[in-house]
Write a protein that holds these residues in place. Structure first.
Motif, PDB file in Angstrom:
ATOM      1  N   UNK A  80      40.627  66.758  10.839  1.00  0.00           N
ATOM      2  CA  UNK A  80      40.149  65.516  11.469  1.00  0.00           C
ATOM      3  C   UNK A  80      40.659  64.276  10.745  1.00  0.00           C
ATOM      4  N   UNK A  81      41.573  64.451   9.805  1.00  0.00           N
ATOM      5  CA  UNK A  81      42.097  63.281   9.075  1.00  0.00           C
ATOM      6  C   UNK A  81      42.991  62.459  10.011  1.00  0.00           C
ATOM      7  N   UNK A  82      43.076  61.157   9.778  1.00  0.00           N
ATOM      8  CA  UNK A  82      43.938  60.322  10.633  1.00  0.00           C
ATOM      9  C   UNK A  82      45.380  60.821  10.640  1.00  0.00           C
ATOM     10  N   UNK A  83      45.838  61.331   9.493  1.00  0.00           N
ATOM     11  CA  UNK A  83      47.234  61.808   9.409  1.00  0.00           C
ATOM     12  C   UNK A  83      47.448  62.982  10.361  1.00  0.00           C
ATOM     13  N   UNK A  84      46.488  63.914  10.368  1.00  0.00           N
ATOM     14  CA  UNK A  84      46.685  65.085  11.242  1.00  0.00           C
ATOM     15  C   UNK A  84      46.428  64.723  12.709  1.00  0.00           C
ATOM     16  N   UNK A  85      45.441  63.861  12.940  1.00  0.00           N
ATOM     17  CA  UNK A  85      45.167  63.469  14.334  1.00  0.00           C
ATOM     18  C   UNK A  85      46.370  62.768  14.960  1.00  0.00           C
ATOM     19  N   UNK A  86      47.191  62.147  14.119  1.00  0.00           N
ATOM     20  CA  UNK A  86      48.416  61.507  14.637  1.00  0.00           C
ATOM     21  C   UNK A  86      49.396  62.582  15.128  1.00  0.00           C
ATOM     22  N   UNK A  87      49.303  63.782  14.547  1.00  0.00           N
ATOM     23  CA  UNK A  87      50.171  64.900  14.974  1.00  0.00           C
ATOM     24  C   UNK A  87      49.534  65.627  16.148  1.00  0.00           C
ATOM     25  N   UNK A  88      48.239  65.962  15.996  1.00  0.00           N
ATOM     26  CA  UNK A  88      47.505  66.657  17.057  1.00  0.00           C
ATOM     27  C   UNK A  88      46.139  65.993  17.262  1.00  0.00           C
ATOM     28  N   UNK A  89      46.036  65.123  18.252  1.00  0.00           N
ATOM     29  CA  UNK A  89      44.791  64.389  18.496  1.00  0.00           C
ATOM     30  C   UNK A  89      43.609  65.305  18.814  1.00  0.00           C
ATOM     31  N   UNK A  90      43.867  66.591  19.090  1.00  0.00           N
ATOM     32  CA  UNK A  90      42.761  67.526  19.345  1.00  0.00           C
ATOM     33  C   UNK A  90      42.025  67.886  18.053  1.00  0.00           C
ATOM     34  N   UNK A  91      42.668  67.656  16.920  1.00  0.00           N
ATOM     35  CA  UNK A  91      42.030  67.994  15.644  1.00  0.00           C
ATOM     36  C   UNK A  91      41.842  69.486  15.456  1.00  0.00           C
ATOM     37  N   UNK A  92      42.744  70.258  15.995  1.00  0.00           N
ATOM     38  CA  UNK A  92      42.657  71.716  15.874  1.00  0.00           C
ATOM     39  C   UNK A  92      44.005  72.284  15.429  1.00  0.00           C
ATOM     40  N   UNK A  93      43.968  73.514  14.981  1.00  0.00           N
ATOM     41  CA  UNK A  93      45.207  74.267  14.746  1.00  0.00           C
ATOM     42  C   UNK A  93      45.239  75.409  15.753  1.00  0.00           C
ATOM     43  N   UNK A  94      46.433  75.897  16.109  1.00  0.00           N
ATOM     44  CA  UNK A  94      47.738  75.524  15.598  1.00  0.00           C
ATOM     45  C   UNK A  94      48.316  74.291  16.281  1.00  0.00           C
ATOM     46  N   UNK A  95      49.288  73.676  15.570  1.00  0.00           N
ATOM     47  CA  UNK A  95      50.164  72.687  16.203  1.00  0.00           C
ATOM     48  C   UNK A  95      51.566  73.013  15.718  1.00  0.00           C
ATOM     49  N   UNK A  96      52.486  73.059  16.646  1.00  0.00           N
ATOM     50  CA  UNK A  96      53.872  73.379  16.294  1.00  0.00           C
ATOM     51  C   UNK A  96      54.742  72.160  16.555  1.00  0.00           C
ATOM     52  N   UNK A  97      55.352  71.655  15.495  1.00  0.00           N
ATOM     53  CA  UNK A  97      56.256  70.508  15.637  1.00  0.00           C
ATOM     54  C   UNK A  97      57.653  71.052  15.900  1.00  0.00           C
ATOM     55  N   UNK A  98      58.209  70.652  17.037  1.00  0.00           N
ATOM     56  CA  UNK A  98      59.546  71.111  17.428  1.00  0.00           C
ATOM     57  C   UNK A  98      60.467  69.892  17.578  1.00  0.00           C
ATOM     58  N   UNK A  99      61.719  70.157  17.818  1.00  0.00           N
ATOM     59  CA  UNK A  99      62.668  69.049  18.010  1.00  0.00           C
ATOM     60  C   UNK A  99      62.378  68.281  19.306  1.00  0.00           C
ATOM     61  N   UNK A 100      61.601  68.893  20.209  1.00  0.00           N
ATOM     62  CA  UNK A 100      61.279  68.236  21.484  1.00  0.00           C
ATOM     63  C   UNK A 100      59.949  67.490  21.438  1.00  0.00           C
ATOM     64  N   UNK A 101      59.099  67.800  20.460  1.00  0.00           N
ATOM     65  CA  UNK A 101      57.773  67.215  20.393  1.00  0.00           C
ATOM     66  C   UNK A 101      56.799  68.238  19.834  1.00  0.00           C
TER      67      UNK A 101
END
Ligand SMILES: N[C@@H](CCC(=O)N[C@@H](CS)C(=O)NCC(=O)O)C(=O)O
Length: 206
Positions: free
Chosen positions: A39-60
């Motif tokens: 739930x940190x602002x840094x992670x919410x910037x990556x995944x606003x759902x505040x959950x895992x998993x999140x996969x960062x790809x070259x497309x988004x």
């Protein structure tokens, strides 16, 4: 390089195993749930759902386990993690993973995350009491009607397998009687015979 955000003991294990099985170039980034890093602002910037998993790809950024798994299977066709040339078989695989995501996982979440659905303390206790039954019913259906063997979809290992394995590791914690699930339990053991699975399980423990 892909970046997978995960926390140990979570559903992110399925995507982690799939990346490993695919031979992908990836980095696993661990979040600390004890300090609520999801739930940190840094992670919410990556995944606003505040959950895992999140996969960062070259497309988004991709979220939702079935979507991430299907992406990995399609991005790495040589790994043969899905029946890519058969629309019906692919949909069957997605049906299985959707069931895990929308029914079994959600039933499990009622143990720890009751605040998502109610406000009364007494509701939380009731939700918790129901978990062995609701998660147990989901797995009973898988055992009886959905699991083909030796892998979920039959002879071929697919992206259903790491996902079933992952949710299966929660069974004892959810007080489900695993003696009623011989196929699921044998599958769990079979998964640990795979080097990629063992590698990821060890990495998440470290
Ligand atoms: N539908 C999502 C569920 C994701 C999810 O709920 N992840 C849990 C871990 S298993 C989580 O991040 N929980 C953190 C929280 O609720 O704060 C998926 O399948 O990827």
């Amino acid at each position: 390089m892909y970046k997978l955000y995960y926390a140990p003991g979570t559903c992110a294990l399925a995507s982690h195993i799939a990346l490993e099985e695919a031979g992908a170039d990836y980095k696993a980034v661990r979040l600390d749930f004890k300090s609520n890093q999801q739930s940190s602002p840094e992670y919410l910037a990556i995944n606003p759902k505040g959950r895992v998993p999140a996969l960062v790809t070259e497309h988004g950024v991709l979220t939702e386990t079935p979507a991430i798994l299907a992406f990995i299977a399609q991005a790495f066709p040589q790994a043969k993690l899905a029946p890519l040339g058969d629309a019906f078989k692919f949909a069957e695989m997605q049906a299985f993973n959707s069931y895990l995501c929308s029914t079994v996982h959600v039933a499990h979440a009622h143990k720890m995350r009751g605040h998502r659905w109610a406000t009364e303390e007494s509701s939380f206790a009731d939700f918790k009491r129901m978990v062995p039954k609701s998660v147990g019913a989901g797995f009973a259906l898988i055992e009886r009607n959905m699991f083909r063997g030796p892998w979920v979809m039959g002879e071929a290992y697919t992206i259903c397998d790491p996902y079933l394995y992952t949710l299966g590791t929660w069974l004892e914690g959810d007080s489900v009687d695993v003696s009623t699930l011989p196929k699921v339990m044998a599958h769990r053991k079979r998964m640990l015979e795979r080097p990629a699975v063992r590698k990821v399980v060890e990495a998440e423990k470290a």
